[in-house]
Design a protein around this motif. Sequence first.
Motif, PDB file in Angstrom:
ATOM      1  N   ASN A 108       1.627  -7.655 -17.167  1.00 27.66           N
ATOM      2  CA  ASN A 108       1.948  -6.544 -16.262  1.00 27.66           C
ATOM      3  C   ASN A 108       1.714  -6.918 -14.798  1.00 27.66           C
ATOM      4  N   ILE A 167      -3.422  -4.052  -6.552  1.00 22.14           N
ATOM      5  CA  ILE A 167      -3.786  -3.442  -7.826  1.00 22.14           C
ATOM      6  C   ILE A 167      -3.220  -2.037  -7.850  1.00 22.14           C
ATOM      7  N   GLY A 168      -2.354  -1.782  -8.840  1.00 25.38           N
ATOM      8  CA  GLY A 168      -1.756  -0.463  -9.011  1.00 25.38           C
ATOM      9  C   GLY A 168      -2.363   0.239 -10.208  1.00 25.38           C
ATOM     10  N   LYS A 169      -1.888   1.438 -10.485  1.00 22.84           N
ATOM     11  CA  LYS A 169      -2.406   2.196 -11.626  1.00 22.84           C
ATOM     12  C   LYS A 169      -2.017   1.567 -12.956  1.00 22.84           C
ATOM     13  N   THR A 170      -0.871   0.900 -13.007  1.00 19.96           N
ATOM     14  CA  THR A 170      -0.402   0.338 -14.279  1.00 19.96           C
ATOM     15  C   THR A 170      -0.070  -1.147 -14.216  1.00 19.96           C
ATOM     16  N   ASP A 171      -0.125  -1.743 -13.015  1.00 17.28           N
ATOM     17  CA  ASP A 171       0.221  -3.155 -12.909  1.00 17.28           C
ATOM     18  C   ASP A 171      -0.456  -3.802 -11.702  1.00 17.28           C
ATOM     19  N   GLY A 184       1.870   2.193  -3.322  1.00 22.51           N
ATOM     20  CA  GLY A 184       0.830   2.683  -4.214  1.00 22.51           C
ATOM     21  C   GLY A 184      -0.206   1.668  -4.670  1.00 22.51           C
ATOM     22  N   TYR A 185      -0.197   0.478  -4.111  1.00 24.52           N
ATOM     23  CA  TYR A 185      -1.162  -0.545  -4.503  1.00 24.52           C
ATOM     24  C   TYR A 185      -2.370  -0.558  -3.564  1.00 24.52           C
ATOM     25  N   ARG A 186      -3.538  -0.839  -4.103  1.00 23.07           N
ATOM     26  CA  ARG A 186      -4.724  -1.151  -3.300  1.00 23.07           C
ATOM     27  C   ARG A 186      -4.700  -2.654  -3.117  1.00 23.07           C
ATOM     28  N   GLU A 240       0.833  -1.207   0.000  1.00 22.13           N
ATOM     29  CA  GLU A 240       0.000   0.000   0.000  1.00 22.13           C
ATOM     30  C   GLU A 240       0.867   1.256   0.000  1.00 22.13           C
TER      31      GLU A 240
END
Length: 107
Positions: free
Chosen positions: A87, A55-59, A37-39, A34
């Motif tokens: 990804n 779950i990140g913005k790009t991967d 930057g991951y949820r 987290e």
Amino acid sequence: MAGSRADAHCGEAGVKNAKRKGNRNERRSMRLLELAGYRCTHSAASLGEWDVIGIGKTDFVLCQVKSNRPPGTLERRILEEFPAPANTKKLLHIWHDRAREPVVVEL
């Protein structure tokens, strides 16, 4: 005495403590992801191959969390061969007792 009620109780306590340690280390891994930057969510009762999914913005991140030892050969092969989008990072977090951070291995 072996096989006594006291032995059975200690065995149950050992399993409960191991589960508690595993849950604590899963939460610690979630906090690290987290902060990156991951949820995140975790698998209840660890019934799937992966303990934490991020779950990140790009991967995406799939993370298996272990306490004091790496997974066995068969379990590691299952994790490595798990089908996932390109990804997706497959991570192994190995938490050693009293360590502030896990040993992180990308599979």
